[in-house]
Scaffold this motif. Structure first.
Motif: not given
Length: 494
Positions: A34, A37-38, A65, A67-68, A71, A113, A117, A212
């Motif tokens: 996570y 990702i950010f 995760l 899917n993040y 995205y 979520e 997204q 986020e």
């Protein structure tokens, strides 16, 4: 006994929000994924997810995760091919989650979520009906989750975004689709939710979700609410994010450019983290080009050309080309400008407002050099220099009706930004008198700005009159955006 068990479950959720439920386990692997990702280290995130799949294949945080990752892959590439390739992953991820532990607060939250997204991504590619369906599903899931788990803070993130966006959505295909389902929002409620989260998450066990929250809050402040506090709040809340985050560089530079702080944007982008570990993000080159051209630095062409060479997406192609045309014009090369204007018309797409306006600029007459310089300098925050460009000019110095209108509009914006309200109001009024029946956005936006001036002066009657005038003007550029801002102004006054 039952009450005691419920209390213990709630206490466990508040103290250990990431690992209370075995099949929704935000363990170390997932937290590392996570965080990666950010920071836009999507390769690292995939590696952590792969490890988690081997160790705990039934962990339903994995599809969230993944899917993040999809995205942010599409968000950074703007690629229709990536979008078409990845959107099919949605249903299998939702299927995996829907078979899991319904007693977890992550059960409905993760499904919401994923829907949200994909709704945000679809809107970038014109799939408005499907986006509206996904917003509806996300909203219903989050509302239900908020009732079941009122102390699960993360519900506010999605609900805040839905409220804010729906509460100030411009007229268009997406708003029409959403109205079919009877979904409404409230911009101020959405902003309040984000403010609460941004202030409180760092002091809670939900702190890993802070970045986020700030990502969405900055977007809402800047692009949805058009808030005068967008710059100060974004810079405040991003300060505690690590400098190793490429997303931080994006958020800060974007909000700086949107709020006339080009010099600061240039500094931020020049120091952004680089290397193969980060997701390719050509849009940052585009932003750097905008920031440099706003100070009339013609080396901005380097950044726009790099963007066009590396970009695999569909957005900002027209806008990059019109900027290259302006650079040619500032070099007094009208032939090259005409060539770039043709490229602007023929290349790229018009999903984004920037590209629509670029096409309008390209089809209009060649801009007057002084007006172009004033426009760029004003956008960059160089207000005194912009005024110097126009200070010795008058309306009659310009031959076309469009240039006469734009001259007064540019003067109004410059005076406004310099805090010279009376001169700004006079120039805006002249803009309206000359341009209220034209297709250009100058008159409508002048009315909007008059409304904001009078709102700041606490003159409610005149502010309402100006906002209503902005709404009444039709069939001009940026119509939906200007109208939504004017309606938001009326709601504030009421």
């Amino acid at each position: 006994m039952i009450k005691s068990l419920r209390f213990c479950a709630l206490a466990a959720l508040l103290i250990f929000p990431f690992s209370s439920f075995a099949n929704f386990d935000f363990n170390t692997n997932c937290l590392n994924a996570y965080r990666s990702i950010f920071e836009l280290k999507l390769g690292n995130a995939k590696a952590y997810i792969s490890t988690e799949k081997k160790q705990h294949p039934n962990n339903s945080i994995i599809p969230l995760l993944e899917n993040y990752v999809d995205y942010f892959t599409v968000l950074t590439s703007e690629s229709k091919a990536d979008f078409d390739r990845l959107k099919g992953n949605k249903s299998s991820r939702l299927d995996q989650i829907s078979d899991d532990d319904k007693s977890s607060p992550y059960y409905l939250y993760a499904q919401a979520e994923i829907n949200l997204q994909w709704a945000l991504i679809r809107g970038r590619f014109g799939e408005y009906f499907n986006a509206a369906m996904e917003v509806k599903r996300a909203n219903n899931l989050l509302q239900e989750n908020a009732k079941k788990f009122p102390n699960f803070h993360l519900n506010l993130k999605g609900l805040g975004l839905i409220n804010a966006v729906l509460g100030n959505l411009p007229d268009g295909a997406l708003k029409t689709a959403l109205s079919t389902f009877g979904i409404k929002g409230n911009l101020q409620n959405g902003l309040n939710m984000f403010e609460k989260l941004a202030d409180n998450l760092p002091k809670s066990s939900y702190e890993p979700f802070y970045e986020e929250v700030v990502f969405y809050y900055a977007y809402v402040l800047t692009d949805v609410a058009h808030s005068p506090l967008a710059y100060s709040k974004t810079m405040k809340y991003t300060e505690r994010i690590a400098d190793t985050s490429l997303l931080k560089s994006y958020l800060q530079s974007y909000v700086c450019i949107k709020n006339a702080h080009s010099e600061e944007a240039i500094s931020i982008l020049s120091k952004r983290p680089e290397g193969g570990v980060y997701q390719p993000f050509p849009y940052l080159d585009y932003l750097e080009g905008v920031a440099h051209l706003n100070k009339l630095d013609l080396n901005a062409a380097t950044y726009f050309n790099r963007f066009l060479q590396t970009n695999k997406g569909v957005n900002f192609i027209k806008d990059a080309n019109i900027h290259l045309g302006w650079i040619s014009l500032l070099k007094n090369d009208k032939s090259a400008y005409a060539s770039y204007a043709t490229k602007t018309i023929n290349n790229g797409y018009t999903y984004m407002e920037k590209d629509k306006q670029a096409k309008n600029d390209a089809t209009a007459s060649t801009p007057a050099i002084d007006l172009l310089k004033a426009r760029l300098l004003c956008d960059g925050g160089y207000f005194a220099k912009a005024l110097q460009v126009l200070d010795d000019k008058k309306t009659s110095d310009f031959s076309s009706d469009r240039d006469k209108i734009e001259f007064n509009y540019r003067l109004g914006r410059i005076y406004d930004d310099l805090g010279k309200d009376d001169q700004a109001l006079s120039a805006y009024q002249t803009t309206i008198n000359l341009g209220k029946n034209q297709k250009h956005y100058f008159a409508a936006n002048a009315a909007l700005q008059i409304g904001k001036v009078y709102e700041n002066r606490k003159n409610v009657a005149k502010a309402k009159e100006a906002f209503n005038l902005a709404i009444a003007m039709k069939n001009h550029e940026y119509e939906s955006s200007i109208e939504s801002q004017a309606k938001a102004g009326l709601r504030r006054l009421n």
